[in-house]
Design a protein around this motif. Sequence first.
Motif, PDB file in Angstrom:
ATOM      1  N   SER A  64       0.829  -1.210   0.000  1.00 34.65           N
ATOM      2  CA  SER A  64       0.000   0.000   0.000  1.00 34.65           C
ATOM      3  C   SER A  64       0.862   1.258   0.000  1.00 34.65           C
ATOM      4  O   SER A  64       0.547   2.242  -0.685  1.00 34.65           O
TER       5      SER A  64
ATOM      6  N   LEU B 267      -1.255   6.348   7.810  1.00 39.35           N
ATOM      7  CA  LEU B 267      -1.883   5.030   7.675  1.00 39.35           C
ATOM      8  C   LEU B 267      -2.056   4.492   9.085  1.00 39.35           C
ATOM      9  O   LEU B 267      -1.079   4.181   9.777  1.00 39.35           O
TER      10      LEU B 267
ATOM     11  N   SER C 153      -4.415   1.970  11.852  1.00 38.17           N
ATOM     12  CA  SER C 153      -5.339   0.853  11.993  1.00 38.17           C
ATOM     13  C   SER C 153      -5.502   0.505  13.463  1.00 38.17           C
ATOM     14  O   SER C 153      -4.519   0.513  14.222  1.00 38.17           O
TER      15      SER C 153
ATOM     16  N   CYS D 211     -11.740   2.231   5.818  1.00 39.84           N
ATOM     17  CA  CYS D 211     -12.109   0.932   5.270  1.00 39.84           C
ATOM     18  C   CYS D 211     -11.923  -0.115   6.355  1.00 39.84           C
ATOM     19  O   CYS D 211     -11.228   0.110   7.345  1.00 39.84           O
TER      20      CYS D 211
ATOM     21  N   HIS E 256     -10.663  -3.836   7.909  1.00 41.65           N
ATOM     22  CA  HIS E 256      -9.457  -4.667   7.779  1.00 41.65           C
ATOM     23  C   HIS E 256      -9.581  -5.574   6.569  1.00 41.65           C
ATOM     24  O   HIS E 256      -8.624  -5.739   5.787  1.00 41.65           O
TER      25      HIS E 256
ATOM     26  N   GLU F 289     -11.417  -5.214   3.809  1.00 38.52           N
ATOM     27  CA  GLU F 289     -11.333  -4.467   2.551  1.00 38.52           C
ATOM     28  C   GLU F 289      -9.897  -4.077   2.229  1.00 38.52           C
ATOM     29  O   GLU F 289      -9.468  -4.146   1.068  1.00 38.52           O
ATOM     30  N   PHE F 290      -9.140  -3.667   3.250  1.00 42.81           N
ATOM     31  CA  PHE F 290      -7.753  -3.273   3.021  1.00 42.81           C
ATOM     32  C   PHE F 290      -6.933  -4.466   2.534  1.00 42.81           C
ATOM     33  O   PHE F 290      -6.155  -4.351   1.582  1.00 42.81           O
TER      34      PHE F 290
ATOM     35  N   GLN G 182      -7.448  -5.570  -1.021  1.00 42.50           N
ATOM     36  CA  GLN G 182      -6.841  -4.694  -2.017  1.00 42.50           C
ATOM     37  C   GLN G 182      -5.334  -4.885  -2.127  1.00 42.50           C
ATOM     38  O   GLN G 182      -4.783  -4.821  -3.232  1.00 42.50           O
ATOM     39  N   TYR G 183      -4.665  -5.150  -0.999  1.00 45.48           N
ATOM     40  CA  TYR G 183      -3.204  -5.099  -1.021  1.00 45.48           C
ATOM     41  C   TYR G 183      -2.495  -6.408  -0.683  1.00 45.48           C
ATOM     42  O   TYR G 183      -1.299  -6.543  -0.962  1.00 45.48           O
TER      43      TYR G 183
ATOM     44  N   PHE H 220      -9.204   0.667   9.088  1.00 46.08           N
ATOM     45  CA  PHE H 220      -8.055   1.466   8.661  1.00 46.08           C
ATOM     46  C   PHE H 220      -8.506   2.889   8.376  1.00 46.08           C
ATOM     47  O   PHE H 220      -9.599   3.114   7.833  1.00 46.08           O
TER      48      PHE H 220
ATOM     49  N   TYR I  40      -6.835   6.007   6.221  1.00 42.82           N
ATOM     50  CA  TYR I  40      -5.705   6.256   5.322  1.00 42.82           C
ATOM     51  C   TYR I  40      -6.059   7.356   4.330  1.00 42.82           C
ATOM     52  O   TYR I  40      -7.188   7.799   4.258  1.00 42.82           O
TER      53      TYR I  40
END
Length: 545
Positions: free
Chosen positions: A168, A376, A378, A510, A512, A514-515, A518-519, A543, A545
Amino acid sequence: MNLATARTNHGRLIAANIAKRYKSGPATSPAAAAQPKHKDRFNYNRSSLLSFDDDPQQHASYKRVTARELAAYRTPPRKVKMLARDFIHDSLYNPNYGYFPKNATIFSSDTPFDFTQLHDLAHFQDQVARRYVEYGIVPAPGEGPGRQVWHTPTELFKPWYGQAIAQSLVSEYMVRYFPYEDFIIYEMGAGNGTLAQNILDYLRDHYPEVYERTRYRIIEISKPLAEAQRQRLLPHHPCVEIYNKNVFEWDTYVPAPCFFLALEVIDNFPHDVIRYDLKDLKPYQGIISIDDQGDFTELYEPVQDPLIRQFLQFRSEIKHESPALTSPWLRYPSLRSLYRSAPFAPNVTSKPEFIPTRILTFLKILRQNFPLHRLLLSDFSSLPDTMPGYNAPVVQTRFRDTMVPVETFMVQPGYFDMFFPTSFELLRDMYELVMTKPLSALRLPDKSNPIKSAPSGPIEADNLRPSPAAPTVGGRLGANFFTPKGRRPSRAGQASNMGLAVGEAKASICTHQEFMQQYANLDATRLRNGDNPLLDYYRNVKFLY
């Protein structure tokens, strides 16, 4: 001074027994030996309904102290009083008896889990439990509850969790800064150094040209952890710098664009406690008074602390209402008066509200000293087993391999973890507000905890050095400086002091899951039956960000 004893609920009996068992040991001085014998109590918190021997003038005469002053104490203090956030900070972080320096251990395993060889979630949980047993230490008599072990997603899912964070960050860096700016990363509270190692290993192996430009800087309050991080990281990654200091004492100005990581950290940030007078709904700040026997009394006085007042003011500006004042009947003075006239009725709201004043301090430090940062963050958005209250923490200790939650935060310093859920919607809006305010509006009226000015004077957006990688708008950084697509629009009419064009948002939320979708490399953490604990665990984490 207007001090009022709060009328609060009692904790569970098991919690009280633990609290009593692990009070400070008997005094050895002649003067202390002459003191009256300590009374057995079922809870540390003295209630005005069940204890009639409290003398308000006695508490008023105690010296008021702060967490910074208490850092020099070798043992928990007595005959003092302090704000709730100072009590919580001292309980968790005092270098001589605090929970983290004295008892806390972060779960870590030398060998990562081979998720592709595990059958299902039950098999994974069994493997975690087997490794967790290795950390179980039974305390010797009189030594408290023993070493406290807790885990993080960084440790459970290494190296894959750290690699997702790295991906990310590097995705944003490659688009916005490379090759014009160094890749500067700040991590607050790096624990065992696992996240830093996983990020740097990933950059070295997959983005060597970025790794050459990387500067990884850790801000770590714990001296033992800072030393462990040095031993773990420096032999392999000379780009690492470790600052053994409290982030709230950070006073170095960082003009360059950078990324700031705050993962699983802010849940342990101290909070203040407030209640509202049922007569006029004015807020009262919580004071913790400790008598000569080490017993705690929760007192309330009209809000006068500058940081609490500033938090309440900012919360009002972003149109967030106190959760303690949402009941419809509180809007009617006649109903409040009727309620107050009932026998034994409280004179303040029945449950305390915990407000994240230290998170506000952290945001102001970012605004002041890291003007071109990209945050960033969380942490937990909700928690089970919290004590009674609004935004209340979980207060717990591990005793004989059993996690015991208690119903009060007024417990023996050093033996109990205290961690809070975060309202990410409130955090997002507060963050955006702080980043748009001029520095003069962020300074507190008193000098008890000032934010130091930058070397060249006040730092406003017009004085910042822009990144050559970012398009500029009117002398400021371009609209996409920190902003990937998909961000929500900010409130109209707000100017930006973060280098963003007017109208651009600075933060999104978002989950955890969803993050990670994505990454993360989800194939690496998928179990044989198709389940994926990297997605299924930590459903109560978000998160920013």
